[in-house]
Design an enzyme around this catalytic site. Sequence first.
Site, short mmCIF file in Angstrom:
data_model
loop_
_atom_site.label_atom_id
_atom_site.label_comp_id
_atom_site.label_asym_id
_atom_site.label_seq_id
_atom_site.Cartn_x
_atom_site.Cartn_y
_atom_site.Cartn_z
N SER A 50 0.79 -1.24 0.00
CA SER A 50 0.00 0.00 0.00
C SER A 50 0.82 1.29 0.00
O SER A 50 0.28 2.36 -0.31
CB SER A 50 -0.94 -0.01 1.21
OG SER A 50 -0.21 -0.24 2.40
N GLY A 52 5.16 3.07 -0.14
CA GLY A 52 6.61 2.90 -0.31
C GLY A 52 6.99 1.95 -1.43
O GLY A 52 6.43 1.97 -2.54
N TYR A 53 7.98 1.09 -1.14
CA TYR A 53 8.52 0.19 -2.14
C TYR A 53 7.50 -0.85 -2.61
O TYR A 53 7.52 -1.28 -3.76
CB TYR A 53 9.77 -0.52 -1.60
CG TYR A 53 11.03 0.31 -1.80
CD1 TYR A 53 11.43 0.66 -3.09
CD2 TYR A 53 11.81 0.75 -0.74
CE1 TYR A 53 12.57 1.42 -3.31
CE2 TYR A 53 12.95 1.51 -0.94
CZ TYR A 53 13.33 1.83 -2.23
OH TYR A 53 14.45 2.58 -2.45
N GLU A 75 -4.12 -1.31 6.64
CA GLU A 75 -4.44 0.12 6.57
C GLU A 75 -5.78 0.42 7.22
O GLU A 75 -6.65 -0.44 7.30
CB GLU A 75 -4.45 0.59 5.11
CG GLU A 75 -3.10 0.42 4.39
CD GLU A 75 -1.98 1.34 4.89
OE1 GLU A 75 -2.26 2.24 5.70
OE2 GLU A 75 -0.82 1.12 4.48
N ASP A 113 -3.63 -8.35 8.94
CA ASP A 113 -2.30 -8.65 9.44
C ASP A 113 -1.62 -9.78 8.65
O ASP A 113 -1.97 -10.96 8.80
CB ASP A 113 -2.42 -9.05 10.93
CG ASP A 113 -1.06 -9.30 11.54
OD1 ASP A 113 -0.04 -9.04 10.87
OD2 ASP A 113 -1.02 -9.74 12.70
N TYR A 238 21.87 1.34 11.88
CA TYR A 238 21.18 0.47 10.93
C TYR A 238 21.87 -0.90 10.79
O TYR A 238 21.48 -1.86 11.44
CB TYR A 238 21.00 1.16 9.55
CG TYR A 238 19.88 0.49 8.79
CD1 TYR A 238 18.60 0.98 8.83
CD2 TYR A 238 20.10 -0.69 8.11
CE1 TYR A 238 17.55 0.32 8.21
CE2 TYR A 238 19.07 -1.37 7.47
CZ TYR A 238 17.80 -0.85 7.52
OH TYR A 238 16.78 -1.52 6.91
N VAL A 277 12.68 8.46 1.50
CA VAL A 277 11.71 8.89 2.50
C VAL A 277 10.46 8.02 2.36
O VAL A 277 9.79 8.05 1.33
CB VAL A 277 11.29 10.36 2.28
CG1 VAL A 277 10.37 10.83 3.40
CG2 VAL A 277 12.50 11.26 2.17
P1 NAD Z 1 6.40 1.43 4.15
O1 NAD Z 1 6.16 1.77 5.56
O2 NAD Z 1 6.15 2.48 3.12
O3 NAD Z 1 5.51 0.14 3.72
C1 NAD Z 1 5.24 -0.90 4.58
C2 NAD Z 1 4.11 -1.76 4.04
O4 NAD Z 1 3.91 -2.87 4.95
C3 NAD Z 1 2.76 -1.06 3.91
O5 NAD Z 1 2.08 -1.49 2.77
C4 NAD Z 1 1.99 -1.55 5.16
O6 NAD Z 1 0.57 -1.55 5.03
C5 NAD Z 1 2.52 -2.97 5.23
N1 NAD Z 1 2.38 -3.58 6.57
C6 NAD Z 1 2.99 -3.24 7.73
N2 NAD Z 1 2.62 -4.07 8.72
C7 NAD Z 1 1.77 -4.98 8.16
C8 NAD Z 1 1.07 -6.11 8.65
N3 NAD Z 1 1.17 -6.51 9.90
N4 NAD Z 1 0.28 -6.78 7.78
C9 NAD Z 1 0.14 -6.41 6.48
N5 NAD Z 1 0.81 -5.36 5.96
C10 NAD Z 1 1.61 -4.65 6.79
O7 NAD Z 1 7.90 0.88 4.09
P2 NAD Z 1 9.04 0.82 2.98
O8 NAD Z 1 10.07 1.83 3.32
O9 NAD Z 1 8.48 0.79 1.61
O10 NAD Z 1 9.69 -0.58 3.34
C11 NAD Z 1 9.40 -1.77 2.66
C12 NAD Z 1 10.63 -2.66 2.70
O11 NAD Z 1 11.69 -2.01 1.99
C13 NAD Z 1 11.15 -2.92 4.13
O12 NAD Z 1 11.61 -4.23 4.23
C14 NAD Z 1 12.32 -1.95 4.22
O13 NAD Z 1 13.29 -2.35 5.15
C15 NAD Z 1 12.84 -2.00 2.80
N6 NAD Z 1 13.71 -0.86 2.42
C16 NAD Z 1 13.32 0.42 2.66
C17 NAD Z 1 14.20 1.45 2.34
C18 NAD Z 1 13.83 2.90 2.61
O14 NAD Z 1 14.72 3.74 2.62
N7 NAD Z 1 12.58 3.22 2.79
C19 NAD Z 1 15.43 1.18 1.74
C20 NAD Z 1 15.77 -0.13 1.46
C21 NAD Z 1 14.90 -1.17 1.82
#
Ligand code: NAD
Length: 392
Positions: A50, A52-53, A75, A113, A238, A277
């Site tokens: 939903s 970020g990545y 969400e 979840d 980190y 971010v």
């Molecule tokens: P984010 O917070 O934007 O996204 C997290 C997602 O997980 C959301 O869709 C949320 O709804 C879902 N989520 C969380 N808890 C949940 C649960 N219990 N059940 C179902 N869904 C759940 O985070 P992001 O930064 O996009 O991170 C995603 C991955 O990318 C992570 O593993 C993070 O470590 C990795 N990552 C992030 C970065 C960065 O700089 N943001 C860099 C490299 C790797």
Amino acid sequence: MVVTPKVKGFLCVTAHPEGCASNVREQIEYVKEKGAIKDGCKTALIIGSSTGYGLASRIVAGFGCGASTIGVYFEREGNEERERPASAGWYNTAEFTKQAEQAGLYTANINGDAFSDEIKQQTIDAIKKSPTGKVDLIVYSLASPRRTDPKTGEVYKSVLKTIGEEREDKSLDTDRGAIVNVKVPVATEREIFETVKTMGGEDWELWIKALDEAGVIAEGCTSMAYSYIGPKLTYPIYRSGTIGMAKEDLEKTAERIDAILKLYRGKAFVSINKALVTQASSAIPVVPLYVSILYKVMKEKGIHEDCIRQMYRLYADNLYNGNFLDFDDAGRVRIDDLELREDVQQAVFDIWPNVTTENLLDITDYAGYKSEFLKLFGFGRPDIDYSKDVSI
Ligand code: NAD
């Protein structure tokens, strides 16, 4: 109602429905402009779809590869009576679904979840109803502060702490726009264990085993999870900290999942992505300052990428389009290559000691950081009239 940003620390507790929808359309447009990806996935399961990545992964799968997508996320819905907007990820998913359905792409959403057996079962049911009945791409992109063990009901909490000795580091107080020193405390053995249980690979493996047992994995299936390494500057908090231990566990899990997927002539790996971010990364001490400097350097060099650009590159230049994956010595795909380029890191390193509260806006991209942060929640977009009433 009129929705305005309500920022509390590293969280914004409101989100703008039209702003979030516009963010999603912008990402879809980017992918369409870049062009279709050849030999891409047909049915993708995105766990954490939903924001970020994960959201960007879903958009590239849908609009780049023309794939059916099944999204799992956690969400909050909006509540008109209590005047409480939904969370950004809820609005993002609503717009993704609208656009995907208009484009004729099969879309299923599971809000709940992901760590639970129940949500895994609901997802399997949704996969069975999809046009292919099986998935050939499984993306694991969860970022969560806690996890309830599906077997024991025990709740594990992840912490952002150092291992070994306490660290005092330069950081950015994003509320006040001030440079501060933060003390990052040392984790106990128990805290390290719980962080690994939450953000390590155990749940990713449980997903693959559940999908395998249900017979919904397609021939040639790929599974990937996302991780981060970053520069030595952020190692104490980190990579050498509690979250780093969890990421190492995730990376080791890839080998076991790879063995399962080999039976389908498929593969599993971890992609190391760039620091960006997102809701997850803004919660990590020191990282917002590093990101503000990194954005400044990478934008000046013309090599800055956001989530959608990173994910498009991962799919189009690495995973599909007739390309071969290029692994590092530890078997990981590195799309953090531009972030970790020597000239980029040297420039960040040169700026780091000189940043003060007074020169923050001049020598870092703190302005860019702030606007990206608000944009995560649909705010600060030039195409939206924020004084207008919107349905939440
Ligand atoms: P984010 O917070 O934007 O996204 C997290 C997602 O997980 C959301 O869709 C949320 O709804 C879902 N989520 C969380 N808890 C949940 C649960 N219990 N059940 C179902 N869904 C759940 O985070 P992001 O930064 O996009 O991170 C995603 C991955 O990318 C992570 O593993 C993070 O470590 C990795 N990552 C992030 C970065 C960065 O700089 N943001 C860099 C490299 C790797």
